[in-house]
Design a protein around this motif. Structure first.
Motif, PDB file in Angstrom:
ATOM      1  N   ALA A  48       0.948  -1.189   0.083  1.00 64.74           N
ATOM      2  CA  ALA A  48       0.176   0.028   0.120  1.00 64.74           C
ATOM      3  C   ALA A  48       0.730   1.049   0.090  1.00 64.74           C
ATOM      4  O   ALA A  48       0.279   2.415  -0.444  1.00 64.74           O
ATOM      5  N   LEU A  49       2.009   1.233   0.492  1.00 64.17           N
ATOM      6  CA  LEU A  49       2.925   2.276   0.563  1.00 64.17           C
ATOM      7  C   LEU A  49       3.527   2.573  -0.930  1.00 64.17           C
ATOM      8  O   LEU A  49       4.183   3.796  -1.101  1.00 64.17           O
ATOM      9  N   VAL A  50       3.310   1.681  -2.057  1.00 60.26           N
ATOM     10  CA  VAL A  50       3.848   2.126  -3.284  1.00 60.26           C
ATOM     11  C   VAL A  50       3.290   3.248  -3.788  1.00 60.26           C
ATOM     12  O   VAL A  50       3.867   4.472  -4.140  1.00 60.26           O
ATOM     13  N   VAL A  62       9.801  -2.118  -6.120  1.00 56.04           N
ATOM     14  CA  VAL A  62       9.264  -3.450  -5.510  1.00 56.04           C
ATOM     15  C   VAL A  62       9.981  -4.585  -5.727  1.00 56.04           C
ATOM     16  O   VAL A  62      10.438  -5.081  -6.755  1.00 56.04           O
ATOM     17  N   ASP A  63      10.602  -5.133  -4.718  1.00 54.22           N
ATOM     18  CA  ASP A  63      11.667  -6.207  -4.597  1.00 54.22           C
ATOM     19  C   ASP A  63      10.741  -7.808  -4.281  1.00 54.22           C
ATOM     20  O   ASP A  63      11.183  -8.090  -2.959  1.00 54.22           O
ATOM     21  N   LEU A  83       0.271   0.046  -9.506  1.00 53.13           N
ATOM     22  CA  LEU A  83       0.624   0.759  -8.268  1.00 53.13           C
ATOM     23  C   LEU A  83       1.388   2.247  -8.501  1.00 53.13           C
ATOM     24  O   LEU A  83       1.463   3.130  -7.462  1.00 53.13           O
ATOM     25  N   GLY A  84       2.281   2.242  -9.404  1.00 50.87           N
ATOM     26  CA  GLY A  84       3.227   3.423  -9.742  1.00 50.87           C
ATOM     27  C   GLY A  84       4.660   2.972  -9.357  1.00 50.87           C
ATOM     28  O   GLY A  84       5.148   4.259  -9.527  1.00 50.87           O
ATOM     29  N   ALA A  85       4.954   1.853  -9.368  1.00 51.77           N
ATOM     30  CA  ALA A  85       6.447   1.339  -9.132  1.00 51.77           C
ATOM     31  C   ALA A  85       7.350   1.735 -10.249  1.00 51.77           C
ATOM     32  O   ALA A  85       6.723   1.447 -11.359  1.00 51.77           O
TER      33      ALA A  85
END
Length: 233
Positions: A48-50, A62-63, A83-85
């Motif tokens: 959710a923090l992404v 995001v790993d 998510l926008g990563a």
């Protein structure tokens, strides 16, 4: 391509929960612009923090090191893209790379293939049944990643020079296993300092514990960025 030392340093938020991650990002403030959310934090609600951090102007890596049947990897990659990563890791195996490439199409997400974990050495690969040593396996996976058309690779500092010679500027090279001089190695086996990593051809470095565990994380991040800037000058 990244332009500043802040862009080139990725801070790994290897923390147990969302609250701890938010506190660390607040403490680092404008000193850090790029963060990694790995498995520990992701499984603690961190995906959710992404979106949250991206809206705040941070770049997010995001790993998750995805590896499954192609359909699953493709759909999971597409979900992360929403998510926008900026970056997502998958294992650098041909079917997995191809599936992630399909899942990222039409988005700004860049797929990175994990070559050989930085906690592995030749003996570890032999124990897993591989006939190739680390250098040869990284080279094989680099060629396969280039052929798959993905954005870049995750590899240790030890393989940077040979891989850059192999792929030129066609792939981003992102390296964990980076420790400031004198820092504890932890579970890493193939490591270098920040300046060594950039001298060998890295585009980005990933640093977690030397910043997160520092008495002053912001100062620790700034010191690494200063070393990056000097190495790049």
């Amino acid at each position: 391509m990244p332009k500043t030392a802040s862009d080139r340093l990725i801070v790994a938020l290897d923390l147990p929960d969302v609250a701890a991650a938010r506190d660390m990002v607040a403490a680092l403030g404008d000193a850090v612009s790029f963060y990694k959310i790995g498995m520990e934090l992701a499984y603690g609600g961190g995906l959710a923090l992404v979106e949250e951090f991206s809206r705040a102007g941070k770049q997010i890596f995001v790993d998750l090191k995805l590896h499954d049947i192609g359909n699953t990897v493709e759909k999971a990659t597409a979900q992360i893209a929403k998510l926008g990563a900026r970056f997502l890791t998958v294992h650098a195996l041909p079917q997995t790379l191809a599936a992630a490439k399909r899942g990222s199409e039409g988005s700004t997400l860049q797929v990175l293939g994990v070559t050989v974990m930085t906690s592995y050495d030749d003996a570890d690969l032999a124990a897993c049944g591989y006939r190739l040593n680390v250098c040869d396996l990284v080279a094989l996976r680099a060629r396969q990643a280039r052929d798959a058309g993905i954005a870049g690779l995750i590899l240790s500092p030890e393989e940077l020079v040979s891989t850059r010679a192999l792929v030129g500027q066609s792939l981003l090279l992102v390296t964990p296993g980076v420790r400031p001089a004198g820092a504890a190695l932890g579970d890493q086996k193939r490591v270098a300092t920040p300046s060594e990593a950039f001298a060998r051809g890295a585009d980005h470095i990933v640093v977690g514990r030397p910043i997160l565990a520092a008495p002053d994380p912001r100062a620790a991040a700034r010191a690494i960025q200063a070393e990056i800037a000097q190495a790049r000058s």
